[in-house]
Design an enzyme around this catalytic site. Structure first.
Site, PDB file in Angstrom:
ATOM      1  N   TYR A 143      21.397  69.301  12.482  1.00 40.85           N
ATOM      2  CA  TYR A 143      21.315  68.451  13.672  1.00 40.85           C
ATOM      3  C   TYR A 143      21.823  69.165  14.926  1.00 40.85           C
ATOM      4  CZ  TYR A 143      19.976  63.942  11.639  1.00 40.85           C
ATOM      5  OH  TYR A 143      19.292  62.909  11.051  1.00 40.85           O
ATOM      6  N   ASP A 226      17.775  66.699  -4.013  1.00 40.50           N
ATOM      7  CA  ASP A 226      16.520  66.071  -4.456  1.00 40.50           C
ATOM      8  C   ASP A 226      16.764  65.262  -5.739  1.00 40.50           C
ATOM      9  OD1 ASP A 226      16.981  68.489  -5.810  1.00 40.50           O
ATOM     10  OD2 ASP A 226      14.856  68.972  -6.021  1.00 40.50           O
ATOM     11  N   ASP A 254      19.362  56.261   3.782  1.00 40.28           N
ATOM     12  CA  ASP A 254      18.239  55.311   3.905  1.00 40.28           C
ATOM     13  C   ASP A 254      17.764  54.882   2.523  1.00 40.28           C
ATOM     14  OD1 ASP A 254      18.159  55.278   6.670  1.00 40.28           O
ATOM     15  OD2 ASP A 254      15.978  55.548   6.762  1.00 40.28           O
TER      16      ASP A 254
HETATM   17  C1  IPM Z   1      20.707  57.495  11.670  1.00 44.93           C
HETATM   18  C2  IPM Z   1      19.490  57.672  12.528  1.00 44.93           C
HETATM   19  C3  IPM Z   1      19.764  58.795  13.535  1.00 44.93           C
HETATM   20  C4  IPM Z   1      19.973  60.081  12.765  1.00 44.93           C
HETATM   21  C5  IPM Z   1      18.711  58.948  14.639  1.00 44.93           C
HETATM   22  C6  IPM Z   1      18.495  57.659  15.407  1.00 44.93           C
HETATM   23  C7  IPM Z   1      19.061  60.059  15.585  1.00 44.93           C
HETATM   24  O1  IPM Z   1      18.377  57.936  11.729  1.00 44.93           O
HETATM   25  O2  IPM Z   1      21.782  57.217  12.220  1.00 44.93           O
HETATM   26  O3  IPM Z   1      20.586  57.620  10.451  1.00 44.93           O
HETATM   27  O4  IPM Z   1      18.998  60.765  12.401  1.00 44.93           O
HETATM   28  O5  IPM Z   1      21.131  60.419  12.509  1.00 44.93           O
HETATM   29 MG    MG Z   2      18.733  57.792   9.647  1.00 45.79          MG
END
Ligand code: IPM
Ligand code: MG
Length: 369
Positions: A143, A226, A254
């Site tokens: 990032y 993975d 997620d």
């Molecule tokens: C999260 C989101 C963010 C990330 C985005 C909105 C930049 O997906 O907080 O998980 O990728 O960290």
């Molecule tokens: Mg995210």
């Protein structure tokens, strides 16, 4: 009572303002009913800040964030901002807050509520009683790694991002994971790609070293990221705390979130280091994002935001009892089949965002009576 805790509320874009509004109701309730009160400031972030100031995070906003006790963050982003330049995009505001406040430890709990078992796409026996904590490194990795961007290489256009971790960046997030596991079920799974990436090998070695240095009471396992994704949907109850880097953490969290049935239920905390006075910078945000498709319609589920506020009470203010109350209120409403549309099923009362906030407050009244 004199105001004693400073909150900065950054509602942001999309459904952010709607769900933050419901936090205000709970803050007001606490001011009246509990042994604590809050001084709440509000400011712009993301697309809303860009519209007003031409930047997704104004210096003054960052300054307030650096000096408050906790930031309550809604969400950023929306299709109207998709064509903005790189530095101006709403997400850049959130990433700058994480980086500048040095919020390196992102805690993302994935907990299933019994009343919502049927909302999960997995079989009830796989997810019932699930309680996982993902600890995602949040201020380094791909990032933020340099160099990044377009280059010419052997006469061809190419683009690179850089995965980079210093040792101390891994050590500090691993410590957070071991500390959390100690208060939970005593198990940490570290996820990387040590079979492919040099940073993965370094991550694995460093976490192992942190384990040997005073954390051997905790069970430590390593998993390729993975495989971890696969194990999360195969048999998620094998996990207690998962610690992983920024990008794998984005993806795995997620995945873990959806085990519980709805992104609309999941809170998160982003924490900095504890300073000499015991204070740590902190930002609390729901995992769901700005949901522009339903923004302004009163359909958003405010529970993830309210549960994020509960995390603020627990991690920033040491008010675990008050956090418990909010969590209990949310659970009671789900059991009473009072739900927002995203998690409704047969026989449910469908509540608007505002009605859900009111219902939480009414439930808090009962619980605290
Ligand atoms: C999260 C989101 C963010 C990330 C985005 C909105 C930049 O997906 O907080 O998980 O990728 O960290
Ligand atoms: Mg995210």
């Amino acid at each position: 009572m004199a105001a004693n805790k400073n909150l900065l509320m950054l509602p942001g874009d999309g459904i952010g303002p709607e769900v933050c509004n419901e936090v205000r109701k709970v803050v007001d309730w606490m001011d009246k009913r509990r042994a604590v009160s809050f001084d709440v400031k509000e400011d712009l972030v993301g697309g809303a800040a860009f519209d007003a100031h031409g930047t997704p995070l104004h210096d003054n906003t960052l300054d307030t964030a650096m000096n408050c006790d906790a930031v309550i963050f809604g969400a950023v982003g929306g299709p109207q901002y998709d064509k903005l330049g790189w530095e101006a995009r709403p997400e850049a505001g959130l990433l700058a807050l994480r980086k500048e406040m040095d919020l390196f430890a992102n805690l993302r709990p994935a907990v299933t509520f019994d009343a919502l078992l049927d909302a999960s796409t997995l079989k009830p026996e796989i997810v019932q009683g699930l309680d996982i904590m993902i600890v995602r490194e949040l201020t380094a990795g791909v990032y933020f790694g340099e160099p990044r961007g377009m280059q010419t290489w052997e006469g061809k256009e190419r683009c690179i991002d850089t995965q980079s971790y210093t040792k101390d960046e891994i050590v500090r997030v691993a410590e957070v994971a071991f500390d959390l596991a100690r208060k939970r079920n005593g198990k940490v799974t570290s996820a990387e790609k040590a079979n492919v990436m040099k940073t993965g090998v370094f991550w694995r070695e460093t976490v192992t070293e942190v384990h040997k240095n005073g954390n051997e009471d905790i069970e430590l396992g390593h998993m390729y990221a993975d495989n971890c994704a696969m194990q999360l949907v195969r048999w998620p109850k094998q996990f207690d705390v998962i610690v992983t880097d920024n990008l794998f953490g984005d993806i795995l969290s997620d995945c873990a979130a959806m085990l519980t049935g709805s992104l609309g239920m999941l809170p998160s905390a982003s924490l900095g280091a504890t300073d000499v006075t015991g204070r740590r910078k902190a930002l609390y945000e729901p995992v769901h994002g700005s949901a522009p498709d339903i923004a302004g319609e009163g359909k958003a589920n405010p529970l993830a935001m309210l549960l994020s506020f509960a995390m603020a009470l627990r991690y920033s203010f040491d008010l675990g009892d008050d956090a418990d109350l909010i969590e209990q209120a949310a659970q009671n409403l789900l059991s009473q089949k009072k739900r927002t549309a995203d998690i409704s099923s047969d026989g449910c009362d469908i509540l608007s965002t505002g009605q859900m906030g009111d219902a939480v407050v009414a439930e808090l009244d009962k619980l605290a009576a």
